[in-house]
Design an enzyme around this catalytic site. Structure first.
Site, PDB file in Angstrom:
ATOM      1  N   ASP A   1       1.844   4.894   1.761  1.00  5.81           N
ATOM      2  CA  ASP A   1       3.422   4.667   1.827  1.00  5.81           C
ATOM      3  C   ASP A   1       4.030   4.827   0.240  1.00  5.81           C
ATOM      4  O   ASP A   1       3.323   5.405  -0.985  1.00  5.81           O
ATOM      5  CB  ASP A   1       3.607   3.183   0.849  1.00  5.81           C
TER       6      ASP A   1
ATOM      7  N   ASN B   1       8.623   4.617   2.141  1.00  5.09           N
ATOM      8  CA  ASN B   1       9.496   5.101   0.998  1.00  5.09           C
ATOM      9  C   ASN B   1       9.700   6.175   0.515  1.00  5.09           C
ATOM     10  O   ASN B   1       9.697   5.641  -0.990  1.00  5.09           O
ATOM     11  CB  ASN B   1       8.377   3.661   0.110  1.00  5.09           C
TER      12      ASN B   1
ATOM     13  N   HIS C   1      10.311  -1.162   5.574  1.00  2.00           N
ATOM     14  CA  HIS C   1      12.064  -0.238   5.610  1.00  2.00           C
ATOM     15  C   HIS C   1      13.166   0.570   5.648  1.00  2.00           C
ATOM     16  O   HIS C   1      13.391   1.756   5.428  1.00  2.00           O
ATOM     17  CB  HIS C   1      11.272   0.422   4.231  1.00  2.00           C
TER      18      HIS C   1
ATOM     19  N   HIS D   1       1.781  -0.828   3.527  1.00  2.00           N
ATOM     20  CA  HIS D   1       2.851  -1.732   2.581  1.00  2.00           C
ATOM     21  C   HIS D   1       2.560  -2.514   1.889  1.00  2.00           C
ATOM     22  O   HIS D   1       3.562  -2.530   0.878  1.00  2.00           O
ATOM     23  CB  HIS D   1       2.906  -3.127   4.216  1.00  2.00           C
TER      24      HIS D   1
ATOM     25  N   HIS E   1       1.244  -1.549  -0.325  1.00  2.00           N
ATOM     26  CA  HIS E   1       1.177  -0.752  -1.944  1.00  2.00           C
ATOM     27  C   HIS E   1       0.029  -0.776  -2.931  1.00  2.00           C
ATOM     28  O   HIS E   1      -0.162  -0.047  -4.125  1.00  2.00           O
ATOM     29  CB  HIS E   1       2.333  -1.032  -2.664  1.00  2.00           C
TER      30      HIS E   1
HETATM   31 FE   LIG Z   1       5.756   0.807   1.281  1.00  4.15          FE
HETATM   32 FE   LIG Z   2       6.442  -1.903   3.796  1.00  4.90          FE
END
Ligand SMILES: [Fe+2]
Ligand SMILES: [Fe+2]
Length: 263
Positions: free
Chosen positions: A8, A40, A68, A181, A183
């Protein structure tokens, strides 16, 4: 074939470290195909068409996303404008395939790099997340049609158990199942017995002086008060998290997975 998957990409700090470090990574690891999760990219929340195309300019071939994806409304028009055009760059921005039927965008991309056909599948988990279609059955359906041997799966999910289950479920049928997801990178990378490379979470590419990318004081304050807070991206301790998966082009089976964290 050697595939780089970048976790991400969070805000400008994430985009900047990817821009700075990608050429060296590609050289050092002789990378053939680059996939990145970009959910992100826009200050932590979503991705715009311009940011997606900036990432393509850097050499990223396919962008996956997750929960997101709808944060920046322009992405809907981007998907809708690409409808029916296989060659539109918007086709190379994926949203999870197991979203409700009829939503804009696609969860599968089939492409060719060098002389190798490949496919990328984006899925989202259902544990502690919005209730979407069953990602396991949706993966089955997509795999019945995919002709490529090299198939890379991003399972964007909260629960480690759901991601590990997806790894075992697809073992021997795809090249790699990588989690995104949370992170936070996990140290469980391995090639499963059927030849599928697996890791529970690749980790974020962005500011680690934070709570999963957001300024830490804001998130701590939210936990203390339960009051609504506008989350702002953090800036410090920027790292790039990724994995390199090597596979046999003729079979699509993985031979190795290496976890990377660059600062
Ligand atoms: Fe993310
Ligand atoms: Fe996510």
């Amino acid at each position: 074939m050697r595939i780089l998957f970048i976790g991400d990409i969070f805000g400008r700090p994430g985009r900047t470290i990817v821009k700075d470090r990608l050429p060296g990574l590609v050289r050092e690891h002789a990378i053939d195909l680059i996939i990145a999760n970009g959910e992100n990219a826009a200050a932590g929340f979503g991705i715009t068409p311009t940011l997606a195309e900036d990432l393509f300019e850097l050499g990223i071939d396919v962008i996956t996303t997750g929960n997101h994806i709808w944060d920046k409304r322009e992405i809907v028009e981007y998907f809708e404008a690409a409808d029916g055009n296989q060659h539109s760059p918007a086709r190379r921005v994926l949203r999870p395939a197991n979203y409700p039927a009829g939503m804009p965008g696609w969860g599968l991309y089939e492409g060719r790099k060098g002389n190798v056909d490949y496919a990328v599948i984006n899925l989202q988990g259902r544990v502690f997340m919005a209730s979407n279609d069953d990602p396991f059955r949706v993966a089955d359906q997509l795999l019945t049609d995919v002709k490529a041997k090299v198939i890379f799966v991003d399972i964007h999910a909260e629960a480690t158990s759901e991601k590990i289950s997806m790894g075992w479920y697809l073992d021997g049928r795809v090249t790699a199942v990588v989690g995104t997801h949370t992170h936070v990178p996990t140290a469980d990378e391995r090639v499963l017995p059927g030849g599928t490379a697996y890791i529970t979470d690749v980790g974020m590419s962005g500011p680690y002086d934070s709570v999963i990318g957001v300024q830490k004081e804001l998130v701590v304050g939210k936990f203390l008060s339960n009051m609504p807070v506008r989350f702002e991206p953090a800036t410090g301790d920027v790292r790039l998290c990724a994995v390199v998966v090597e596979c046999a082009e003729s079979t699509g089976r993985a031979t190795s997975i290496q976890r990377l964290m660059l600062s």
